[in-house]
Design a protein around this motif. Structure first.
Motif, PDB file in Angstrom:
ATOM      1  N   LEU A  75      59.610 -17.613  39.700  1.00 51.53           N
ATOM      2  CA  LEU A  75      58.000 -17.767  39.909  1.00 51.53           C
ATOM      3  C   LEU A  75      57.802 -18.888  39.008  1.00 51.53           C
ATOM      4  CD1 LEU A  75      57.215 -14.006  39.434  1.00 51.53           C
ATOM      5  CD2 LEU A  75      57.033 -15.358  41.626  1.00 51.53           C
ATOM      6  N   SER A  76      58.260 -19.324  37.816  1.00 49.25           N
ATOM      7  CA  SER A  76      58.002 -20.587  37.100  1.00 49.25           C
ATOM      8  C   SER A  76      58.336 -21.719  37.699  1.00 49.25           C
ATOM      9  CB  SER A  76      58.264 -20.243  35.662  1.00 49.25           C
ATOM     10  OG  SER A  76      57.703 -19.134  35.141  1.00 49.25           O
ATOM     11  N   ASN A  77      59.089 -21.703  38.785  1.00 46.82           N
ATOM     12  CA  ASN A  77      59.725 -23.008  39.645  1.00 46.82           C
ATOM     13  C   ASN A  77      59.260 -23.028  40.857  1.00 46.82           C
ATOM     14  OD1 ASN A  77      61.185 -25.115  40.280  1.00 46.82           O
ATOM     15  ND2 ASN A  77      63.161 -24.197  40.106  1.00 46.82           N
ATOM     16  N   CYS A  81      63.153 -14.228  29.555  1.00 44.72           N
ATOM     17  CA  CYS A  81      62.219 -14.459  30.627  1.00 44.72           C
ATOM     18  C   CYS A  81      61.732 -12.846  31.004  1.00 44.72           C
ATOM     19  CB  CYS A  81      62.913 -14.976  32.015  1.00 44.72           C
ATOM     20  SG  CYS A  81      64.444 -13.924  32.378  1.00 44.72           S
ATOM     21  N   TYR A  94      60.453  -7.958  29.670  1.00 42.35           N
ATOM     22  CA  TYR A  94      61.177  -9.185  29.208  1.00 42.35           C
ATOM     23  C   TYR A  94      62.739  -8.899  28.959  1.00 42.35           C
ATOM     24  CZ  TYR A  94      57.058 -11.707  28.191  1.00 42.35           C
ATOM     25  OH  TYR A  94      55.788 -12.489  28.317  1.00 42.35           O
ATOM     26  N   SER A 129      59.661 -14.805  35.650  1.00 39.18           N
ATOM     27  CA  SER A 129      58.822 -15.892  35.156  1.00 39.18           C
ATOM     28  C   SER A 129      59.417 -16.089  33.796  1.00 39.18           C
ATOM     29  CB  SER A 129      57.534 -15.549  35.313  1.00 39.18           C
ATOM     30  OG  SER A 129      57.048 -14.782  34.383  1.00 39.18           O
ATOM     31  N   TRP A 130      58.999 -17.320  33.299  1.00 41.13           N
ATOM     32  CA  TRP A 130      59.297 -17.641  31.632  1.00 41.13           C
ATOM     33  C   TRP A 130      58.180 -18.341  31.291  1.00 41.13           C
ATOM     34  CZ3 TRP A 130      62.115 -18.753  35.986  1.00 41.13           C
ATOM     35  CH2 TRP A 130      61.871 -20.298  36.567  1.00 41.13           C
ATOM     36  N   GLU A 182      59.246  -9.766  36.636  1.00 40.94           N
ATOM     37  CA  GLU A 182      57.794  -9.452  37.308  1.00 40.94           C
ATOM     38  C   GLU A 182      57.911  -8.269  38.260  1.00 40.94           C
ATOM     39  OE1 GLU A 182      55.081 -10.662  35.626  1.00 40.94           O
ATOM     40  OE2 GLU A 182      55.459 -12.423  34.632  1.00 40.94           O
TER      41      GLU A 182
END
Length: 92
Positions: free
Chosen positions: A7-9, A47, A76, A91-92, A50
């Motif tokens: 998600l963070s990418n 990370c 996490y 995500s992270w 989610e």
């Protein structure tokens, strides 16, 4: 095959074999999870799972050294210690 979404990418989604290590997939597929050691010593690859937490393996002792009980309860994990057996989004 299973799907891992980073998600963070930008929501990048890749296919992986069941029982794949999350950090190794990230490295191979340029998922972007940050890391330094890759062996559970530094905690850099923290990370958050989610979606699909039920598709991850049991929490390892090395993770308990770096993550609080509240963080673990919130989803996490340390990517280097986490193996996935179904679709997950992180995500992270």
């Amino acid at each position: 095959m299973i799907q891992i979404t980073f998600l963070s990418n930008g929501g990048k989604t890749v296919d992986a074999q069941p029982n794949s290590n999350l950090l190794r997939v990230s490295l191979r597929e340029q998922g972007g999870i940050p890391f330094k050691c890759g062996g559970g010593l530094c905690g850099t690859c923290k990370c958050k799972v989610e979606q699909g937490r039920e598709n991850t393996d049991d929490i390892k002792q090395k993770e308990r050294r770096h993550l609080s009980a509240d963080e673990l309860a919130a989803g996490y994990r340390m990517a280097c210690q986490t193996f996935v057996n179904g679709n997950v989004s992180v995500s992270w």
